[in-house]
Enzyme design. Structure first.
Site, PDB file in Angstrom:
ATOM      1  N   ASP A   1      -6.851  13.492  -6.311  1.00 49.66           N
ATOM      2  CA  ASP A   1      -6.509  12.249  -5.617  1.00 49.66           C
ATOM      3  C   ASP A   1      -7.829  11.558  -5.311  1.00 49.66           C
ATOM      4  OD1 ASP A   1      -5.879  10.251  -3.739  1.00 49.66           O
ATOM      5  OD2 ASP A   1      -4.173  11.381  -2.981  1.00 49.66           O
TER       6      ASP A   1
ATOM      7  N   HIS B   1       0.858  -1.189   0.000  1.00 47.13           N
ATOM      8  CA  HIS B   1       0.000   0.000   0.000  1.00 47.13           C
ATOM      9  C   HIS B   1       0.892   1.237   0.000  1.00 47.13           C
ATOM     10  CE1 HIS B   1      -2.716   3.001   1.950  1.00 47.13           C
ATOM     11  NE2 HIS B   1      -3.608   2.406   1.192  1.00 47.13           N
TER      12      HIS B   1
END
Length: 351
Positions: A174, A116
């Site tokens: 984002d 991640h």
């Protein structure tokens, strides 16, 4: 709870170095996580540090992992992340894409054997200072429904885009390809709150407002239905199928799976060198023009302002760097828990 960005950064560095991460890598990871918190994107900032350190201590993440170029050409590269911290390998890959774009005009860097990587926007935003346009994307374990399906089909597969401007603030996007990021659902569950009915589908593909069902008995809805599903598929192709990373259910959960095993995430980064296509100042003037035209658009009843992508985040960051970061309860609890895990005095960093 309020903390300065500088002190929060110092805490992250100390926590990471205490478990064996080298200081340069610890600072890179802290840069990504604390910047994300200053943007107000608390689901992907320092709250995640406790889970990263769990994997570092378990061995699934290598404390001394070294990302390396596996293969490359003039305008592309494939990077093996060596199961290092996702922030470390991703910064490496984006820097590589920008270096190649400086001469080739545009470059792609794929990344496998990753974990991640936090906020996709951070890596896209790295391009701004280089007068480049940046893209960032990654795959994840399936937690998102697809139209017509029962249960999870795709990952949340985040996407970031950034472009510089002139006198206006840079553009920064984002986003997850789900209606909301899974972190927002986990945050609601931790705070004992319900969620909007359009965020989750239960095991029978029916809307639910109960965040505690995620992710064992509920899946996130895709952003815009089939549109978000399609974009998630595209990201899976670029970040995983093309790079050789784990695909869909081959990816392990970075929070819940066996901490001794690598998660196998993939990512992809693209950099476009503006100067290769037109004069940089001309590009920035045109960006400013479009930004101002949009801001001057007629406002809907009750609206005070029309925001550009990233404008809220840059304003929050400016305020946070001056006044400190006001951490939500769940983030503060996670950091205090980490401090207890490592026998660190977290309150010392609040002074």
């Amino acid at each position: 709870m309020k903390v300065s960005a500088q002190n929060l950064h110092a805490f992250c560095v100390q926590a990471l170095t205490q478990v064996g991460v080298g200081e340069p890598d610890a600072r890179t990871a802290a840069d990504v996580l604390v910047t994300t918190d200053t943007w107000g994107t608390f689901t992907h900032g320092t709250k995640a540090l406790r889970a990263y350190i769990r994997r570092l201590r378990g061995g699934g993440l290598k404390k001394k992992g070294v990302p390396k170029v596996a293969s490359e050409g003039p305008a592309w590269a494939m990077v093996d992340g060596d199961s290092s911290l996702g922030m470390v390998s991703s910064v490496f890959a984006m820097n590589l894409a920008m270096a190649k774009a400086a001469t080739a005009g545009i470059a792609f860097a794929g990344l496998r054997n990753n974990c991640h990587y936090g906020a996709a926007g951070y890596y896209a935003a790295m391009a701004i200072e280089k007068n480049m346009i940046g893209f960032s994307m990654a795959n994840d374990i399936p937690t998102v429904n697809a139209p017509g399906a029962r249960g999870s089909v795709m990952g949340r597969n985040p996407f970031g885009f950034a472009a510089p401007a002139g006198n206006e603030k840079p553009i920064l996007l984002d986003m997850a390809t789900s209606t909301v990021a899974g972190g927002k659902v986990f945050a609601a569950a931790a705070l004992g709150k319900t969620i909007p009915g359009q965020w989750l589908l239960d095991a029978n593909a029916k809307p639910t407002t109960d965040p505690t069902l995620f992710s064992h008995a509920a899946s996130l809805t895709p952003l815009g239905g089939y549109k978000g599903y399609g974009i998630a598929f595209m990201i899976e192709v670029l970040s995983a199928i093309l790079t050789g990373a784990a695909i869909r259910r081959q990816v392990l959960s970075w929070t819940f799976s066996d901490a001794s095993k690598p998660t196998g995430h993939g990512a992809a980064f693209i950099a476009i060198n503006i100067a290769s296509f037109r004069p940089v100042e001309q590009f920035k003037q045109r960006m400013d023009q479009m930004i101002r035209e949009i801001r001057a658009s007629e406002k809907a009843d009750g609206a005070d302002r029309i925001y550009l992508p990233g404008e809220m985040e840059w304003e929050r960051r400016e305020k946070a760097l001056i006044e400190g970061i006001d951490l939500p309860e769940d983030v503060a609890a996670s950091l205090r828990g980490l401090a207890e895990d490592l026998n660190l005095d977290f309150d010392r960093f609040l002074r």
